[in-house]
Design an enzyme around this catalytic site. Structure first.
Site, PDB file in Angstrom:
ATOM      1  N   SER A  37       1.488  -3.592  -0.523  1.00 14.12           N
ATOM      2  CA  SER A  37       0.271  -3.151   0.151  1.00 14.12           C
ATOM      3  C   SER A  37       0.499  -2.615   1.564  1.00 14.12           C
ATOM      4  CB  SER A  37      -0.766  -4.271   0.202  1.00 14.12           C
ATOM      5  OG  SER A  37      -0.394  -5.261   1.131  1.00 14.12           O
ATOM      6  N   LYS A  78      -1.436  -7.483   7.027  1.00 15.69           N
ATOM      7  CA  LYS A  78      -2.243  -6.259   7.043  1.00 15.69           C
ATOM      8  C   LYS A  78      -2.242  -5.682   8.454  1.00 15.69           C
ATOM      9  CE  LYS A  78      -3.661  -6.916   2.802  1.00 15.69           C
ATOM     10  NZ  LYS A  78      -2.962  -6.254   1.743  1.00 15.69           N
TER      11      LYS A  78
END
Length: 183
Positions: A37, A78
């Site tokens: 991701s 993230k």
């Protein structure tokens, strides 16, 4: 020539080892990236050093790469896109914060390589969360691999209380080692 007095040196060496262990466990944490991701910035298997105290001293900045507790079993890595008070909109692969275009240099080569296909699909913060701006104490986070990331577009804002810390160093594999993860 002076003789080394081991009775004096050994306690100093032991003290140094104890201080280093405490320093490492209290101030820093080591993480392994699991998944894709955050590509292209981070790859599956990269080893990271996370600064656990930086946000006790400073505010979270937009585009910081962070680790946070997603749930009781998992931590996610993230990138911070929105901080409290930000209005966020993506249109035609461009990020607009508070109505102004903000460049994401860390994604530029991947946006270009997408051959006209949107790298980041259009959205507004209100469409995703029902809120017009990031609330106080919350963050809006996204993975750099925009088409393959479970992030705030799916689960909404994260609380700043969920933060583990800021990713300061990518140290493995050595060929990809980096002190800066791009802004």
């Amino acid at each position: 020539m002076k003789k080394i007095k081991y009775r004096k040196v050994i306690p100093l060496v032991l003290l140094g080892i104890i201080v280093a262990m405490v320093f490492r466990s209290v101030i820093f944490a080591s993480y392994v990236v699991d998944g894709e991701s955050m590509q292209p910035t981070l790859n599956d298997g990269n080893l990271l050093m996370v600064n656990k105290v930086v946000y006790d001293l400073t505010d979270v900045d937009r585009f910081d790469v962070i680790v946070f507790h997603a749930n009781k079993q998992e931590d996610y890595v993230k990138r911070v896109i929105g901080v409290p008070g930000d209005e966020i909109k993506y249109k035609d692969d461009n990020l607009y914060i508070n109505g102004k275009y903000v460049e994401e240099r860390f994604l530029s080569e991947f946006v270009q390589a997408s051959n006209g296909k949107p790298y980041t699909k259009n959205f507004t913060l209100e469409e995703i969360t029902g809120k017009t701006e990031v609330p106080e104490g919350k963050l809006f986070v996204m993975g750099d691999n925009r088409d393959n990331s479970l992030d705030s577009r799916s689960f909404g804002f994260i609380s700043q209380t969920q933060l583990v810390g800021k990713v300061d160093v990518k140290y493995w594999p050595l060929s990809q080692a980096s002190l800066s993860l791009g802004k």
